[in-house]
Design a protein around this motif. Structure first.
Motif, PDB file in Angstrom:
ATOM      1  N   HIS A  20     -35.843 -88.628 -50.653  1.00  0.00           N
ATOM      2  CA  HIS A  20     -35.474 -87.510 -49.775  1.00  0.00           C
ATOM      3  C   HIS A  20     -34.455 -87.975 -48.736  1.00  0.00           C
ATOM      4  O   HIS A  20     -33.465 -87.284 -48.469  1.00  0.00           O
ATOM      5  CB  HIS A  20     -36.732 -86.967 -49.097  1.00  0.00           C
ATOM      6  CG  HIS A  20     -36.500 -85.745 -48.263  1.00  0.00           C
ATOM      7  ND1 HIS A  20     -35.879 -84.612 -48.742  1.00  0.00           N
ATOM      8  CD2 HIS A  20     -36.804 -85.479 -46.953  1.00  0.00           C
ATOM      9  CE1 HIS A  20     -35.810 -83.702 -47.789  1.00  0.00           C
ATOM     10  NE2 HIS A  20     -36.357 -84.210 -46.689  1.00  0.00           N
ATOM     11  N   TYR A  21     -34.681 -89.150 -48.158  1.00  0.00           N
ATOM     12  CA  TYR A  21     -33.729 -89.693 -47.177  1.00  0.00           C
ATOM     13  C   TYR A  21     -32.363 -89.923 -47.823  1.00  0.00           C
ATOM     14  O   TYR A  21     -31.322 -89.728 -47.195  1.00  0.00           O
ATOM     15  CB  TYR A  21     -34.249 -91.013 -46.605  1.00  0.00           C
ATOM     16  CG  TYR A  21     -35.491 -90.888 -45.744  1.00  0.00           C
ATOM     17  CD1 TYR A  21     -35.838 -89.690 -45.127  1.00  0.00           C
ATOM     18  CD2 TYR A  21     -36.329 -91.989 -45.553  1.00  0.00           C
ATOM     19  CE1 TYR A  21     -36.972 -89.585 -44.345  1.00  0.00           C
ATOM     20  CE2 TYR A  21     -37.473 -91.901 -44.778  1.00  0.00           C
ATOM     21  CZ  TYR A  21     -37.790 -90.692 -44.183  1.00  0.00           C
ATOM     22  OH  TYR A  21     -38.925 -90.605 -43.405  1.00  0.00           O
ATOM     23  N   ASP A  22     -32.385 -90.357 -49.057  1.00  0.00           N
ATOM     24  CA  ASP A  22     -31.134 -90.585 -49.792  1.00  0.00           C
ATOM     25  C   ASP A  22     -30.377 -89.271 -49.965  1.00  0.00           C
ATOM     26  O   ASP A  22     -29.174 -89.188 -49.696  1.00  0.00           O
ATOM     27  CB  ASP A  22     -31.446 -91.220 -51.149  1.00  0.00           C
ATOM     28  CG  ASP A  22     -30.197 -91.497 -51.976  1.00  0.00           C
ATOM     29  OD1 ASP A  22     -29.071 -91.450 -51.429  1.00  0.00           O
ATOM     30  OD2 ASP A  22     -30.355 -91.744 -53.191  1.00  0.00           O
ATOM     31  N   ARG A  23     -31.085 -88.205 -50.384  1.00  0.00           N
ATOM     32  CA  ARG A  23     -30.437 -86.904 -50.585  1.00  0.00           C
ATOM     33  C   ARG A  23     -29.827 -86.370 -49.294  1.00  0.00           C
ATOM     34  O   ARG A  23     -28.787 -85.710 -49.312  1.00  0.00           O
ATOM     35  CB  ARG A  23     -31.448 -85.893 -51.134  1.00  0.00           C
ATOM     36  CG  ARG A  23     -31.801 -86.101 -52.603  1.00  0.00           C
ATOM     37  CD  ARG A  23     -32.546 -84.903 -53.178  1.00  0.00           C
ATOM     38  NE  ARG A  23     -33.842 -84.702 -52.540  1.00  0.00           N
ATOM     39  CZ  ARG A  23     -34.960 -85.293 -52.944  1.00  0.00           C
ATOM     40  NH1 ARG A  23     -34.947 -86.120 -53.988  1.00  0.00           N
ATOM     41  NH2 ARG A  23     -36.110 -85.053 -52.324  1.00  0.00           N
ATOM     42  N   ARG A  31     -27.554 -99.957 -53.891  1.00  0.00           N
ATOM     43  CA  ARG A  31     -26.952 -99.871 -55.231  1.00  0.00           C
ATOM     44  C   ARG A  31     -27.779 -98.920 -56.077  1.00  0.00           C
ATOM     45  O   ARG A  31     -28.994 -98.867 -55.959  1.00  0.00           O
ATOM     46  CB  ARG A  31     -26.921-101.258 -55.885  1.00  0.00           C
ATOM     47  CG  ARG A  31     -26.216-101.298 -57.234  1.00  0.00           C
ATOM     48  CD  ARG A  31     -26.073-102.729 -57.720  1.00  0.00           C
ATOM     49  NE  ARG A  31     -27.363-103.323 -58.074  1.00  0.00           N
ATOM     50  CZ  ARG A  31     -27.939-103.190 -59.271  1.00  0.00           C
ATOM     51  NH1 ARG A  31     -27.346-102.478 -60.229  1.00  0.00           N
ATOM     52  NH2 ARG A  31     -29.098-103.768 -59.534  1.00  0.00           N
ATOM     53  N   VAL A  32     -27.091 -98.147 -56.908  1.00  0.00           N
ATOM     54  CA  VAL A  32     -27.746 -97.272 -57.878  1.00  0.00           C
ATOM     55  C   VAL A  32     -27.228 -97.649 -59.262  1.00  0.00           C
ATOM     56  O   VAL A  32     -26.011 -97.628 -59.492  1.00  0.00           O
ATOM     57  CB  VAL A  32     -27.465 -95.787 -57.598  1.00  0.00           C
ATOM     58  CG1 VAL A  32     -28.131 -94.907 -58.650  1.00  0.00           C
ATOM     59  CG2 VAL A  32     -27.923 -95.400 -56.202  1.00  0.00           C
ATOM     60  N   ASP A  33     -28.124 -98.026 -60.141  1.00  0.00           N
ATOM     61  CA  ASP A  33     -27.707 -98.421 -61.483  1.00  0.00           C
ATOM     62  C   ASP A  33     -27.081 -97.222 -62.184  1.00  0.00           C
ATOM     63  O   ASP A  33     -27.683 -96.155 -62.274  1.00  0.00           O
ATOM     64  CB  ASP A  33     -28.912 -98.927 -62.273  1.00  0.00           C
ATOM     65  CG  ASP A  33     -28.498 -99.541 -63.599  1.00  0.00           C
ATOM     66  OD1 ASP A  33     -28.190 -98.758 -64.538  1.00  0.00           O
ATOM     67  OD2 ASP A  33     -28.499-100.777 -63.682  1.00  0.00           O
ATOM     68  N   GLU A  34     -25.836 -97.410 -62.659  1.00  0.00           N
ATOM     69  CA  GLU A  34     -25.110 -96.279 -63.246  1.00  0.00           C
ATOM     70  C   GLU A  34     -25.712 -95.818 -64.566  1.00  0.00           C
ATOM     71  O   GLU A  34     -25.476 -94.677 -64.995  1.00  0.00           O
ATOM     72  CB  GLU A  34     -23.647 -96.653 -63.456  1.00  0.00           C
ATOM     73  CG  GLU A  34     -23.431 -97.828 -64.382  1.00  0.00           C
ATOM     74  CD  GLU A  34     -21.941 -98.103 -64.579  1.00  0.00           C
ATOM     75  OE1 GLU A  34     -21.185 -97.125 -64.756  1.00  0.00           O
ATOM     76  OE2 GLU A  34     -21.559 -99.299 -64.537  1.00  0.00           O
ATOM     77  N   ARG A  39     -32.695 -97.063 -58.064  1.00  0.00           N
ATOM     78  CA  ARG A  39     -32.172 -97.374 -56.732  1.00  0.00           C
ATOM     79  C   ARG A  39     -32.635 -98.775 -56.321  1.00  0.00           C
ATOM     80  O   ARG A  39     -33.794 -99.148 -56.540  1.00  0.00           O
ATOM     81  CB  ARG A  39     -32.675 -96.352 -55.710  1.00  0.00           C
ATOM     82  CG  ARG A  39     -32.171 -94.936 -55.932  1.00  0.00           C
ATOM     83  CD  ARG A  39     -32.944 -93.960 -55.036  1.00  0.00           C
ATOM     84  NE  ARG A  39     -32.373 -92.634 -55.009  1.00  0.00           N
ATOM     85  CZ  ARG A  39     -32.607 -91.689 -55.916  1.00  0.00           C
ATOM     86  NH1 ARG A  39     -33.395 -91.958 -56.958  1.00  0.00           N
ATOM     87  NH2 ARG A  39     -32.064 -90.499 -55.809  1.00  0.00           N
ATOM     88  N   SER A  40     -31.745 -99.507 -55.672  1.00  0.00           N
ATOM     89  CA  SER A  40     -32.076-100.832 -55.134  1.00  0.00           C
ATOM     90  C   SER A  40     -31.643-100.882 -53.668  1.00  0.00           C
ATOM     91  O   SER A  40     -30.657-100.252 -53.267  1.00  0.00           O
ATOM     92  CB  SER A  40     -31.372-101.936 -55.913  1.00  0.00           C
ATOM     93  OG  SER A  40     -31.791-101.937 -57.263  1.00  0.00           O
ATOM     94  N   TYR A  41     -32.400-101.618 -52.874  1.00  0.00           N
ATOM     95  CA  TYR A  41     -32.122-101.719 -51.434  1.00  0.00           C
ATOM     96  C   TYR A  41     -32.007-103.177 -51.034  1.00  0.00           C
ATOM     97  O   TYR A  41     -32.579-104.065 -51.673  1.00  0.00           O
ATOM     98  CB  TYR A  41     -33.247-101.065 -50.630  1.00  0.00           C
ATOM     99  CG  TYR A  41     -33.354 -99.568 -50.838  1.00  0.00           C
ATOM    100  CD1 TYR A  41     -32.800 -98.679 -49.931  1.00  0.00           C
ATOM    101  CD2 TYR A  41     -34.014 -99.049 -51.958  1.00  0.00           C
ATOM    102  CE1 TYR A  41     -32.896 -97.312 -50.126  1.00  0.00           C
ATOM    103  CE2 TYR A  41     -34.124 -97.682 -52.159  1.00  0.00           C
ATOM    104  CZ  TYR A  41     -33.555 -96.818 -51.248  1.00  0.00           C
ATOM    105  OH  TYR A  41     -33.642 -95.462 -51.446  1.00  0.00           O
ATOM    106  N   SER A  42     -31.301-103.432 -49.940  1.00  0.00           N
ATOM    107  CA  SER A  42     -31.169-104.795 -49.437  1.00  0.00           C
ATOM    108  C   SER A  42     -32.032-104.961 -48.189  1.00  0.00           C
ATOM    109  O   SER A  42     -32.357-103.984 -47.502  1.00  0.00           O
ATOM    110  CB  SER A  42     -29.710-105.098 -49.092  1.00  0.00           C
ATOM    111  OG  SER A  42     -29.308-104.378 -47.942  1.00  0.00           O
ATOM    112  N   THR A  43     -32.374-106.189 -47.877  1.00  0.00           N
ATOM    113  CA  THR A  43     -33.164-106.451 -46.669  1.00  0.00           C
ATOM    114  C   THR A  43     -32.389-106.058 -45.418  1.00  0.00           C
ATOM    115  O   THR A  43     -32.997-105.764 -44.376  1.00  0.00           O
ATOM    116  CB  THR A  43     -33.558-107.930 -46.585  1.00  0.00           C
ATOM    117  OG1 THR A  43     -32.378-108.744 -46.665  1.00  0.00           O
ATOM    118  CG2 THR A  43     -34.508-108.301 -47.719  1.00  0.00           C
TER     119      THR A  43
END
Length: 265
Positions: A20-23, A31-34, A39-43
């Motif tokens: 929801h936060y992403d939208r 990064r979002v795998d095409e 979805r992937s997040y960094s520290t």
């Protein structure tokens, strides 16, 4: 990189909420795998996520949170807001705890769960006290009025180097549709400190008294009701200034022991 599940666990929110936060553009994944859409997040994104959740918990709408984050709300600003909210919640919890105790005391009163009291008819001595008084029209405000009033009397005595020579006394005198309440301390022959009034209470030939013993004052209203009801049951009349004499308080390391004294005729 962290998977969306791992990131959600670290931040303490649901995966659904992260999506929801992403939208809304509040917290986009690093990064979002095409191919899979994973979805992937960094520290490095944890700090923003923590601020987002903190601001939301403060009661800000997500739209407001977005503006605050866009304006670059600093760590210090978020911490200040959190501390302010913490103070507000602490105050609310204390107020709710007082209200709960009052409701429980009222339940015990209505359900007749108040322990039987022992009543004594006696004379009351004259008193000369150093006091501060207030006229109370809202009878629900006794607790909030009397505590600070006693504190102010104590502070004035301490500042003047005067020490009470006996237990504190609360006086309640009817004044048409209001009540004059006084927080008072006996100081013997010492001069009344500046800022306090000297209050003289006349001796009373007849009074009905009872002792209130409890860890708190939530049941003292019920004790007063019982005392006045006993006055009426004996065919007597309550009159004049009634007294509460604080024989022991939690500040002495014990609970409350209060002598309730109602002049009668």
């Amino acid at each position: 990189m962290l998977s969306i599940g791992e990131f959600a666990r670290l931040v303490g929110v649901s995966v659904r909420m992260l999506r929801h936060y992403d939208r809304l553009g509040l917290l986009e994944p690093a990064r979002v795998d095409e191919y899979t859409g994973y979805r992937s997040y960094s520290t490095a994104q944890l700090d923003r996520a923590n601020r987002l959740v903190a601001l939301k918990d403060l009661g800000f709408s997500l739209d407001q949170v977005g503006h605050l984050l866009a304006d670059g709300a600093s760590e210090g600003e978020v911490l200040a807001l959190l501390r302010q909210r913490s103070d507000e919640l602490t105050h609310q919890l204390r107020a709710d705890a007082r209200r709960l105790a009052q409701v429980q005391a009222r339940i015990r009163l209505i359900a007749k769960e108040i322990p039987m009291s022992t009543y004594h008819e006696t004379a009351l001595p004259a008193l000369t006290l150093a006091a501060r008084s207030v006229r109370i029209t809202d009878m629900t405000s006794f607790e909030t009025e009397m505590g600070p009033l006693f504190d102010s009397v104590g502070s004035a005595l301490t500042a003047s180097g005067v020490h009470p020579v006996g237990p504190g006394v609360a006086l309640y005198a009817p004044d048409r549709d209001a009540m004059i309440a006084s927080a008072a301390e006996p100081i013997g022959d010492a001069p009344t400190p500046a800022g306090l009034e000297e209050v003289t209470v006349e001796a009373v030939d007849r009074a009905l008294t009872t002792q209130y013993v409890a860890p708190d004052l939530e049941g003292i209203q019920a004790a007063w009701q019982g005392l006045v009801s006993e006055v009426e049951r004996r065919g007597l009349t309550a009159q004049g200034t009634c007294r509460e004499v604080y024989l022991s308080t939690p500040f002495d390391g014990e609970g409350w022991v209060v002598d309730l004294q109602q002049p009668i005729g």
